[in-house]
Design an enzyme around this catalytic site. Sequence first.
Site, PDB file in Angstrom:
ATOM      1  CE  LYS A  80      -3.431   0.043   2.934  1.00 44.17           C
ATOM      2  NZ  LYS A  80      -4.319  -0.182   4.125  1.00 44.17           N
ATOM      3  CB  SER A 155      -7.266   2.198   3.554  1.00 40.34           C
ATOM      4  OG  SER A 155      -6.542   1.329   4.395  1.00 40.34           O
ATOM      5  CB  SER A 179      -8.085  -0.829   5.922  1.00 44.06           C
ATOM      6  OG  SER A 179      -8.590   0.420   6.303  1.00 44.06           O
TER       7      SER A 179
END
Length: 460
Positions: A80, A155, A179
């Site tokens: 990420k 996320s 997330s």
Amino acid sequence: MSDLYELTAVEQRQAVRRGEVGARELTEHYLARIESLNPELSSFITVTAEKALDRARAADEFQAHGGQLRPLHGLPLAFKDLTDVAGVKTTHGSCAVEHAAAASNHTLVEVLERAGAISLGKTQVPEFGLTSYSENRVAPPARNPLAPGTSAGGSSGGSAAAVAAGMLPFAPGSDGGGSIRIPAAATGLVGLKPGRARVPAGSSGDDPGRLVVAGPLARTAEDAGLLLDAMVDEPLARAQFGPEPDFIGAARRAEGRFRIGASTLSPFATRYPLWLEPEARAAFDRGAALLAGLGHDVLNTDFRYDNRYPEAFTTAWTSGLAHLRIPASHEPQLMPLTRAFRRRALGRSPADLDQALAVLAKFQEDTVAQYSRFDLVLTPALAMTPRPVGWYTEQTAEVDYMRQCQYSPYSSMVNVCGLPAITVPVLTTPAGLSMGIQLIGRTGSEAQLLAVAAQLETAR
């Protein structure tokens, strides 16, 4: 042989170890898929092709000279774009901060590179990982491969989209309020949030609620077990949990029959109107039926949740925004929701945060006591089908946040309790969307969760 991306991560590892495919060949295969698919899905913000090919070449040479292969030898993944990778820019999904190349690797990167993994780049995230959708002003929004007009979630949305589309065999995510599980459920993956401190390398430094933990996004329970085995930083984890279980082995054995409490109640029901869309209800009922058919004792139940939870969680979750170093001239570049939450965080006193954390501590105590009547707790994974891109941001920041809570009302409470949880797909809608369930375990029950996820894969 099938196309490489069609093989599970475990099958790809076996092919590399048998010499049927090299690390460089595998890396080139996935880089080509990224080049082909990323323009539509926007999973990646940055692709580090040259660096990845150099590591793959070194991995092949190491294997050719008889080196002892590490658990993830030659397997591609990505991080990420909240996670520092040395020499690669970290955007945090924000135009309000400098996009500087990181000076060193985050601990999670160190752990997975030591395990032999090869990073292909950085994936799309919401600004500062704040939301359950991966849309920002840095790059186009991450889209769901099952329906590109819808969001891949957040996320870890870019990572989930990449795995679901076959641009990666699996990927590490991080989860502070859902997330990992939210994008996994949206894109038809297995998403495992380990319990608090199970993966020390994935914890966050600015996290007063101790909410964030790293975990795997994968297409199968066995693949998730393989990645989780590599993610665990053993010396630190053993200090709390004792000898590490064999997570991939637990998924392979798929053993155990458990007492499961099933509930659709959410602590956000005291703050916002909540409902289950028909597809979410169908997935919940299908999951309960599959589990009962597998021999588990599934019992409908309800839990009592503190009505102070929504405000206390929001306070803890957004408290770190007050510590961001953003020049006043850059504030307008923040996303509207980030800007609104940052203003509120700056206006709170340390006593306000302490009070919120005290509420959450009591919430954890009460909720864990209720859950302890069962081996596992079953909830819907999501309350709705994946939302259209732009659905959250089309109105005010207040409506944006309300919609996030309505879409995913069952995830953040697990972070507050520090418990492990897994989302598993159980049905596909007529429109081709995936819908799933969430299973919440007791402390240290990640292996059980993987075993039950594997059982559901077979039953499905």
